[in-house]
Design an enzyme around this catalytic site. Structure first.
Site, PDB file in Angstrom:
ATOM      1  N   LYS A 114       0.797  -1.279  -0.117  1.00 36.52           N
ATOM      2  CA  LYS A 114       0.037  -0.146   0.001  1.00 36.52           C
ATOM      3  C   LYS A 114       0.974   1.098   0.064  1.00 36.52           C
ATOM      4  O   LYS A 114       1.938   1.216   0.638  1.00 36.52           O
ATOM      5  CB  LYS A 114      -0.894   0.012   1.329  1.00 36.52           C
ATOM      6  CG  LYS A 114      -1.908   1.150   1.311  1.00 36.52           C
ATOM      7  CD  LYS A 114      -2.861   0.968   2.542  1.00 36.52           C
ATOM      8  CE  LYS A 114      -4.065   1.947   2.730  1.00 36.52           C
ATOM      9  NZ  LYS A 114      -4.718   1.693   3.861  1.00 36.52           N
ATOM     10  N   SER A 141      -9.581   1.661   3.256  1.00 33.87           N
ATOM     11  CA  SER A 141      -8.749   2.521   2.283  1.00 33.87           C
ATOM     12  C   SER A 141      -7.858   1.710   1.475  1.00 33.87           C
ATOM     13  O   SER A 141      -7.225   2.112   0.427  1.00 33.87           O
ATOM     14  CB  SER A 141      -8.019   3.532   3.160  1.00 33.87           C
ATOM     15  OG  SER A 141      -6.976   2.817   4.055  1.00 33.87           O
ATOM     16  N   SER A 173      -9.749  -0.714   7.167  1.00 32.77           N
ATOM     17  CA  SER A 173      -9.288  -0.396   5.774  1.00 32.77           C
ATOM     18  C   SER A 173      -8.610  -1.718   5.315  1.00 32.77           C
ATOM     19  O   SER A 173      -8.152  -1.637   4.146  1.00 32.77           O
ATOM     20  CB  SER A 173      -8.315   0.509   5.942  1.00 32.77           C
ATOM     21  OG  SER A 173      -8.969   2.054   5.946  1.00 32.77           O
TER      22      SER A 173
END
Lengths: 487, 484, 95
Positions: A77, A152, A176
């Site tokens: 990420k 997210s 997330s």
């Protein structure tokens, strides 16, 4: 190759069925051909990946003590700092930020011999539940390009689901990892707060943030946890406590396992098809020898209100360092320092980030602090106590990871309705306990996630419980059509 | 109207740790800009603080030295504001649960009276960087080397009633932190900085007046001058019918005045909240006991002991205990020579005079305490006389020998106490001074006492200063009187 | 607790965010709805409950006082918008 789990790929690399270079090249090619439709990567580091793969192959060929994950490609990420590679956190603010150092998680994965294919898309500064808040554009759900992948960590989830990478690292502040894992039909673990180092992970809400693995199976997550878990002297909040071998207990039988179903997780707002999938999964567990009872987490409905005080408060302070002075976006021709701050930040941050900075600033300010912040922290204690009480009675809690399957892009325009997405995940971060989302069915072609929660440091148990389910079902092995394109 | 001044001080002390409070970067002073600002100090994204154990220990030592309650649990908070040399947009400090609770410091005033000043609390925090306003094409340059240096902010109660008391308090704090070795106390380099809160009220009135906070008053002298100016300003203001406004003022040493910092006051709201990157600091009794057992003797105790055990005057005791270096030097001299008064006289007299002349601090003294002590031993065992001692001192100062004995030997300064030798010298002087002997003989008896000085001088000269003067005096008098 | 535009403007100033008039109106709207949701907290009795700042009841570990970092100024300043002579540059600050 892309239909194999990380565990299977590791076995193939070991047996010499193919090399890491071949595997890496295969995934890079898939990314190049497919990701235009998904937008799951912000940065692809092809050359570096191939170099690392060759080094991994050499290490393997040289014999010696190479870890089981040597040569396995992964994605990170874009919230993890990676030396000499752009680390944007999904923001225009850091569009030009080449991190000068590696996050501890990145160092550990690299030391274990894994290959990084690149940095995945995300909601800006990890603020969002749909990945629509990225400066680099929304990510599409591989199961249905009209749907969001969740957020997210939407890029990580979509990339794994689409077979662009066998596993990826995500972070979870209010759901997330778990919610996008559920939306994309993969397995995602949010460890206990403090289990994985936060050093080099760009902070959203420091007392809630936690990194974790996102992969096809619980077994894959166990392998990754073996690498990333552990104490870090650079993170005061990381826990100095022994790390078990998470793969060792995967096959422990579940007979006698006590499952609790929080009644608050099966009320209004839960889509019937999600409820059915979750209840079917629970039945499967009963057939595996578990017992089930209803429990109560009475403060569940206060989790979102408490979170939207605590997280924005911490964020408003954490994001002050993005001031256009030492790194990041600086506005053109500032007339004075105030102008430099105000315009650099107004230009660099997106709407949702600004909203949370404003909320956090307001709730911490004079006259509001006690009513909001102190109150929310007290409620946080009550929420944690709910879980601790429940775990006196049962071993794990089960419920939905999200109230609905993935929704359509653009469907939730109102911030509050977006926030309510996290109703089942957010309390877990406030309490600091671990949670895992595992694929448990589909509705209208979109995946459904079962969430399993354990008490602090019960990751091994969660992985065991999830793995046993995955031995009995094949939801986690199903791939979207897009994964087969260009195969 | 009679006015009373009320003063409280906030003293920021840079702690003498090797590394920063939350990072492993060096705290050394004077490095090239930004070469000692690591990723944590710069507030790079993703970096996190880890607390320095030495900073904690030093804060606790201070607390123990001022008889404070040490907090079993202390918590770091974030003070949020934007400033160019504040890298993270917040300063990590301790707002609600400081590590050092209420305590007190005893100050000694010029008339040797003492007064207790209460400490409200002391807390740990990180220092900011520096803004350099030299011209960079109309820009300000930011150096973050200092960012993250540990500070102990010591907040007094408003217990001081004059500039002199404030200075005495600041000196007492300075002595304590330097005795403890937790700071170099160097005010010129900013190791100790002071904000002064000043208000005035009509004598007899209980309620405090409105105070002004004077920032960054960074020498003992400036504290005195800034307070003097500010008190006068406030009294004049009130007597002219005005009112004092609560504000922050800056002391300008060049113009000898304080002036309002109208800027940035407008919307300060620091939004303190507990720093989520740091956990509560928990100290147990065993830890405190351990540090307590290692505390050095502190200035007030030393002063007291110098008087009661060593018999020094209040003045001498106070001067010699004012700094740790001075006290340690004196004690070493005393230890070697065994005579406290002799040691006190020489340290404050000959040594301090020489140091002042050459603008040296006692730590840079060319003569070591051991050397001085040995020298004094030779005076006390009559190996040399006082005059020779000064010669030896000078020779040691100039590096002309390793120790007093060596210099006494090479310079032949050993005192002559052999009566035969002295008599021989006296006989010779008398023989060579017939005119003076005649004058002596013819003089009124009460004038003869003065006249003997000439003969003593001649004998001392003949002995190159080594004869014992008392002995010379006695023998001379007897011999001259025998000639009458 | 009703949110007014002045609150938003003050927060924006404290947070150093330039906000246009249009944006301010939008933020008042959004933030009001968020705070309405947050206000549910006021209905819980938290008498006697102490605030929880960290999810684990852990205490601070201390680091040995050792210099572990070396000069990396050039590396760190590569991502800086404006530097000269090793200093970060900002528009002139008047004290």
């Amino acid at each position: 190759m892309h239909d194999k789990t990380l565990t299977q790929l590791a076995a193939s690399l070991k047996s010499g069925e193919f090399s890491s270079r071949e595997l890496t090249a295969h995934y890079l090619q898939k990314i190049e051909k497919t990701d235009g439709k998904l937008n799951s990567f912000i940065t692809v580091t092809g050359e570096q990946a191939l170099d690392q793969a060759e080094a991994a192959d050499k290490a393997r060929a040289g014999g010696g003590d190479t870890g089981i994950l040597t040569g396995i490609p992964l994605a990170l990420k874009d919230i993890f700092c990676t030396r000499d590679v752009k680390t944007s956190c999904g923001s225009k603010m850091l569009d030009n930020f080449i991190a000068p150092y590696n996050a501890t998680v990145v160092e550990k994965l690299s030391a274990a011999g894994t290959i990084s294919l690149g940095k995945t898309n995300m909601d800006e500064f990890a603020m969002g539940s749909s990945n629509e808040n990225s400066h680099f554009g929304p990510v599409k759900n591989p199961w249905d390009l009209k749907a969001v992948p969740g957020g997210s960590s939407g890029g990580s989830a979509a990339a794994v689901a689409a077979g662009l990478v066998p596993a990826a690292m995500g972070t979870d502040t209010g759901g997330s990892i778990r919610q996008p894992a559920a939306f994309c039909g993969i397995t995602g673990l949010k460890p206990t707060y403090g289990r994985v180092s936060r050093y080099g992970m760009i902070a959203y809400a420091s007392s809630l943030d936690q990194a974790g693995p996102m992969a096809r199976s619980a077994e894959d997550c166990a392998h990754l946890m073996n690498v990333i878990a552990g104490h870090d002297v650079r993170d005061s909040t990381s826990v100095a406590r022994g790390v078990p071998d998470y793969t060792e207990t995967l096959n422990a039988p579940l007979s006698g396992l006590k499952i609790g179903l929080p009644k608050e997780y099966f009320g209004d707002g839960l889509a019937p098809e999600v409820e059915k999938a979750v209840r079917d999964a629970v039945k499967m567990y009963e057939s595996l020898g578990a017992t089930v009872r209803e429990v109560s987490l009475p403060h569940t409905h206060y989790a979102i209100p408490a979170y939207y005080v605590i997280a924005p408060a911490e964020a408003s302070s954490n994001l002050s360092r993005f001031d256009g002075v030492r790194f990041g976006h600086r506005c053109k021709e500032p007339i004075d320092l105030m102008d430099l701050y105000k315009r650099s930040r107004a230009e660099g941050f997106g709407e949702e980030v600004k909203r949370r900075i404003l909320i956090g600033t307001h709730t911490l300010s004079e006259g509001f602090f006690d009513a909001y912040y102190t109150k929310a922290q007290k409620v946080r204690r009550l929420i944690r106590q709910d879980f601790l009480d429940a775990f006196e009675e049962v071993d794990v809690l089960m419920g939905p990871a999200a109230p609905t399957p993935a929704f359509d892009l653009g469907a939730k325009k109102d911030p509050v309705s977006m926030y309510l997405q996290d109703i089942y995940t957010i309390a877990v971060n406030l309490a600091g306990i671990p949670g895992i989302s595992v694929p448990a069915g589909f509705a209208g072609g979109r995946p459904i996630g079962l969430q399993i929660l354990g008490t602090h440091f019960a990751e091994a148990q969660l992985l065991n419980v999830a793995h046993q389910y995955q031995q009995a079902t094949d939801w986690h092995l199903q791939l979207p059509a897009i994964a087969e394109e260009n195969a | 109207m009679q006015w009373e001044t009320v003063i409280g001080l906030e003293v920021h002390v840079q702690l003498a740790t090797r590394s920063k409070i939350f990072s492993g970067a060096s705290t050394a002073f004077g490095a090239e800009p930004n070469t000692q600002a690591c990723a944590v100090d710069l507030g790079l994204p993703g970096t996190l603080p880890v607390l320095n154990e030495q900073a904690v220990a030093m804060a606790v030592q201070f607390g123990l030295a001022v008889h404070s309650d040490i907090a079993e649990v202390s918590v770091f908070d974030r003070k949020n504001y934007f400033y160019a040399d504040l890298p993270k947009g917040y300063q990590t400090s301790q707002m609600y649960h400081p590590i050092v609770g209420p305590g007190e410091v005893e100050i000694t005033l010029d008339d040797d009276t003492t007064k207790r000043i209460r400490i409200h609390h002391a807390h740990l925090e990180e220092d900011a960087g520096k803004s350099l306003h030299e011209d960079f094409l109309g820009m300000t340059g930011i150096d973050l080397n200092r960012a993250g240096t540990p500070l102990l902010e010591i907040v007094s109660e408003p217990d001081m009633r004059s500039a002199k008391e404030a200075v005495a308090y600041l000196k007492a704090i300075h002595a304590i932190v330097t005795y403890l070795g937790i700071s170099d106390g160097n005010m010129a380099e900013g190791s100790m900085r002071c904000d002064v809160n000043v208000s005035v009220r009509p004598k007899g009135q209980e309620a405090f007046g409105t105070r002004a906070e004077i920032k960054n008053v960074n020498s003992f002298r400036f504290v005195e001058r800034a307070i003097a100016f500010e008190v006068e300003r406030q009294i004049e203001l009130i007597e002219d019918g005005g009112t004092v406004v609560q504000e922050t003022r800056l002391f300008d040493p060049e113009r000898d005045e304080t002036r309002s910092m109208r800027t940035k006051e407008e919307a300060n709201d620091y939004r303190y909240f507990p720093c989520p990157d740091l956990l509560p600091v928990v100290l147990d009794e065993a830890y405190l006991d351990h540090l307590r057992s290692q505390l050095p003797e502190l200035p007030a105790d030393k002063r007291e002991r110098f008087q009661s055990e060593l018999g020094l005057s209040a003045y001498d005791a106070s001067v010699l205990s004012a700094s740790r270096e001075m006290a340690e030097f004196f004690e070493e001299v005393h230890h070697v020579c065994g005579d406290a008064k002799q040691a006190a006289n020489w340290v404050q007299g000959e040594l301090s005079g020489a140091l002042n002349r050459e603008n040296l601090s006692i730590t840079n003294s060319p003569i070591s305490a051991r050397q001085l002590g040995e020298l004094l031993s030779r005076v006390m065992d009559d190996t040399i006389n006082g005059k020779a001692a000064k010669q030896v001192f000078q020779a040691l100062w100039n590096g002309q020998g390793e120790n007093a004995d060596e210099i006494i030997e090479t310079k032949g300064l050993k005192q002559v106490t052999d009566t035969g030798a002295i008599e021989a010298m006296i006989d010779q002087v008398i023989a060579e001074s017939p005119a003076q002997v005649a004058q002596y003989r013819d003089a009124e008896p009460d004038k003869r006492g003065k006249m003997i000085g000439y003969f003593v001088g001649q004998v001392m000269k003949a002995s190159r200063g080594t004869a014992n003067p008392q002995q010379v005096n006695g023998v001379l008098k007897a011999k001259l009187d025998a000639l009458l | 607790m009703a949110l007014e535009e002045s609150h938003v403007r003050r927060a924006a100033h404290l947070a150093r965010l330039a906000v246009s008039d249009d944006q301010a109106t939008g933020f008042v709207d959004d933030l009001s709805r968020i705070l309405d949701m947050v206000d549910q907290l006021q209905s819980i009795d938290t008498e006697g409950v102490s605030p929880l700042a960290h999810p684990l009841d852990a205490t601070q570990r201390l680091r040995a006082d050792e210099v572990t970092e070396t000069n990396q100024r050039d590396t760190f300043q590569r991502c800086a918008p404006a530097v000269e002579n090793g200093l970060y540059l900002v528009p002139r600050v008047v004290e």
